[in-house]
Scaffold this active site. Structure first.
Site, PDB file in Angstrom:
ATOM      1  N   GLY A  36       2.323  -0.774  -4.465  1.00  0.00           N
ATOM      2  CA  GLY A  36       3.401  -0.791  -3.487  1.00  0.00           C
ATOM      3  C   GLY A  36       3.031   0.025  -2.276  1.00  0.00           C
ATOM      4  O   GLY A  36       2.137   0.877  -2.322  1.00  0.00           O
ATOM      5  N   GLY A  38       4.611   2.274   1.077  1.00  0.00           N
ATOM      6  CA  GLY A  38       5.718   2.956   1.720  1.00  0.00           C
ATOM      7  C   GLY A  38       5.423   3.171   3.184  1.00  0.00           C
ATOM      8  O   GLY A  38       4.448   2.650   3.734  1.00  0.00           O
ATOM      9  N   GLY A  39       6.272   3.947   3.830  1.00  0.00           N
ATOM     10  CA  GLY A  39       6.118   4.168   5.259  1.00  0.00           C
ATOM     11  C   GLY A  39       4.900   4.985   5.622  1.00  0.00           C
ATOM     12  O   GLY A  39       4.420   4.919   6.752  1.00  0.00           O
ATOM     13  N   VAL A  43       0.589   3.227  -3.073  1.00  0.00           N
ATOM     14  CA  VAL A  43       0.365   3.638  -4.455  1.00  0.00           C
ATOM     15  C   VAL A  43      -0.457   2.554  -5.141  1.00  0.00           C
ATOM     16  O   VAL A  43      -0.150   1.361  -5.025  1.00  0.00           O
ATOM     17  CB  VAL A  43       1.695   3.855  -5.200  1.00  0.00           C
ATOM     18  CG1 VAL A  43       1.432   4.201  -6.667  1.00  0.00           C
ATOM     19  CG2 VAL A  43       2.498   4.968  -4.539  1.00  0.00           C
ATOM     20  N   LYS A  58      -1.614   7.892  -5.497  1.00  0.00           N
ATOM     21  CA  LYS A  58      -0.784   7.876  -4.293  1.00  0.00           C
ATOM     22  C   LYS A  58      -1.595   8.387  -3.115  1.00  0.00           C
ATOM     23  O   LYS A  58      -2.185   9.471  -3.168  1.00  0.00           O
ATOM     24  CB  LYS A  58       0.459   8.748  -4.490  1.00  0.00           C
ATOM     25  CG  LYS A  58       1.366   8.801  -3.267  1.00  0.00           C
ATOM     26  CD  LYS A  58       2.592   9.650  -3.537  1.00  0.00           C
ATOM     27  CE  LYS A  58       3.469   9.752  -2.308  1.00  0.00           C
ATOM     28  NZ  LYS A  58       4.675  10.585  -2.551  1.00  0.00           N
ATOM     29  N   ASP A 152      14.917  12.760  -1.339  1.00  0.00           N
ATOM     30  CA  ASP A 152      14.808  11.310  -1.186  1.00  0.00           C
ATOM     31  C   ASP A 152      15.226  10.615  -2.477  1.00  0.00           C
ATOM     32  O   ASP A 152      14.571   9.678  -2.937  1.00  0.00           O
ATOM     33  CB  ASP A 152      13.374  10.926  -0.805  1.00  0.00           C
ATOM     34  CG  ASP A 152      13.283   9.521  -0.213  1.00  0.00           C
ATOM     35  OD1 ASP A 152      14.308   9.017   0.283  1.00  0.00           O
ATOM     36  OD2 ASP A 152      12.191   8.929  -0.243  1.00  0.00           O
TER      37      ASP A 152
END
Length: 483
Positions: A36, A38-39, A43, A58, A152
């Site tokens: 995946g 993210g901004g 990962v 990550k 978060d």
């Protein structure tokens, strides 16, 4: 006024640096596939060639204006290294690949909480919500006791190791610490595609860039519970700004107006979590856990013993047990330092006997007397040159007044530790010098900065776990002691 319409997360550009399948990290972890994006990173699934087990990797890359991000990414890894809890993701290793920082953590094969909700038609029965929430509160209580705020909390950051099994077997893992910590609200508002999901769970205090504490996480928990029970978010809008304004100024629709079958006590608890002012929310995750336990026949998770762990921003109020003699000796040294006679003190002993706790107590006394305490740490799995001293400098520049005078003439050298300083003075460091001369000039700049700080107020420099220091850090530390 121009409206900025949120874009779907899938529209985000591919990260500028990626790890290809087959890449071997730290001569141990072989990258297999991306899981995946993210901004600020990706990962990956990887194989630990020593154990034959899958792990997750990550990575982080700094968007424009986020040059400090890599140091904060390192702090995220260090924070996770301190945590040992069955409901918090474990981390194993840290490193860099072609300038791309990464850390290795356990691989969780299940789905996230958002996926579970969608697979159940958009909402969960109250018994499943409570079973999950009890574990989530247990994890939050643990991290808050260690001085960590998640910042978060949302369904995609709660993984279910066995997501489709009966309620009694649901087991969660809290993941993704630090992403919200890596950016401020102004940056989040520009990343409308991926950050809309984040602002949907953001507390009013965090959205307004106010000082936050553990109760900010509790507000986010309230949003999660509201969504699980009703099938919808308490606030939604076309832009992040529209959502944030509602968090700050509007009350959510009562849960029982959406589902009259929900228990009134559960509705009251969720609405208390969603209070606009932190003082009107439950005081702690333990309080929420107890309230949830009273709503159901489910048993709260057995508490995990919390070892004493220092908070970098706290002054300990409790007395120090069994270390009075050592504390008196350190206090005497502190008095001498206050009189202008600098002191070098080392605390030695086996792991777990309270060295860090004792040093942190001294740091609290320094702060109570109007002095300044700077903290850096060495790490067994992360041998970054000058890393603990970089933490000193970064902390000093983050909280110091009149920054321009403090670093005047030192910017090119100090930019090795704090990259943003290079913007204030474009001169290159070490021009025309051989490497040894350039190093000495760098050492002298650090010494002069710390001297300037000590001239403003008494200064305590704490370096934790010195046994893991790299050679470069030890050399600079030796220079500081002699000068």
């Amino acid at each position: 006024m121009t409206r900025q319409v949120a874009q779907p997360a899938a529209a985000l550009p591919i990260v500028p640096r990626a790890l290809s399948p087959g890449t071997l990290l730290l001569d141990r972890y072989q990258v297999e596939a991306a899981l995946g994006q993210g901004g600020m990173g990706v990962v990956y699934r990887a194989l630990d060639q020593q154990t034959g087990q899958p792990v997750a990797v990550k990575t982080f890359f700094a968007p424009p204006g986020m040059e400090e991000g890599q140091r904060r990414f390192q702090r995220e890894f260090r924070a996770l290294m301190r945590l040992q809890h069955p409901r918090i993701v474990r981390v194993f290793d840290y490193g860099e690949a072609n300038g791309l920082p990464f850390y290795v953590m356990e691989f969780i094969a299940g789905q996230d909480l958002g996926g579970l909700r969608r697979s159940r038609g958009g909402r969960l029965p109250i018994r499943e919500i409570t079973a999950i929430s009890l574990q989530l509160c247990d994890a939050l209580a643990y991290i808050h006791a260690h001085g960590i705020i998640h910042r978060d909390l949302k369904p995609s950051n709660v993984m279910l190791e066995n997501g489709q099994l009966p309620t009694s077997n649901l087991s969660i893992k809290l993941v993704d610490f630090g992403l919200a910590k890596l950016s401020d609200v102004s940056i989040e508002l520009t990343q409308s595609g991926i950050m809309l999901g984040t602002v949907a769970y953001m507390s009013p205090d965090q959205a307004q860039a106010m000082p936050i504490d553990a109760r900010s996480d509790l507000y986010s928990l309230g949003v999660v519970l509201y969504e699980l029970a009703s099938g919808q978010l308490p606030f939604s809008g076309d832009t992040p700004v529209a959502v944030i304004i509602q968090h700050i100024s509007q009350d959510p629709p009562p849960l029982r107006s959406l589902d009259p079958a929900l228990p009134a006590d559960f509705e009251a608890l969720v609405l208390s979590l969603l209070a606009k002012h932190p003082g009107q929310r439950p005081p702690s995750a333990e309080a929420v856990l107890n309230a949830l336990s009273n709503l159901t026949s489910l048993t709260a998770p057995a508490p995990v013993e919390i070892a004493a762990a220092p908070r970098a921003d706290a002054v300990f109020r409790a007395g120090l047990i069994g270390r009075q003699a050592e504390l008196e000796r350190l206090t005497k040294c502190l008095e001498q330092a206050w009189a202008g006679e600098g002191q070098l003190m080392t605390l030695e002993g086996e792991a777990g006997v309270g060295k860090t706790r004792l040093a942190t107590e001294m740091g609290g006394q320094v702060r109570l007397r109007g002095g300044q305490r700077l903290v850096g740490a060495c790490h067994e799995t992360e041998r970054v040159p000058y890393a603990p001293i970089a933490e000193w400098v970064s902390d000093a520049l983050s909280h110091g007044d009149d920054l321009e005078a403090l670093v005047s003439g030192l910017e090119p050298e100090l930019a090795r530790l704090v990259p943003r300083l290079v913007q204030t003075n474009a001169a290159a460091t070490g021009d025309g010098l051989d490497p040894q001369q350039a190093k000495l000039r760098f050492f002298d700049a650090v010494t002069r900065l710390l001297t300037r700080l000590s001239e403003r107020k008494p200064l305590m420099l704490l370096m934790d776990d010195l046994q893991w220091a790299d050679d470069a850090t030890l050399e600079l530390l030796h220079y500081l002691i002699r000068n």
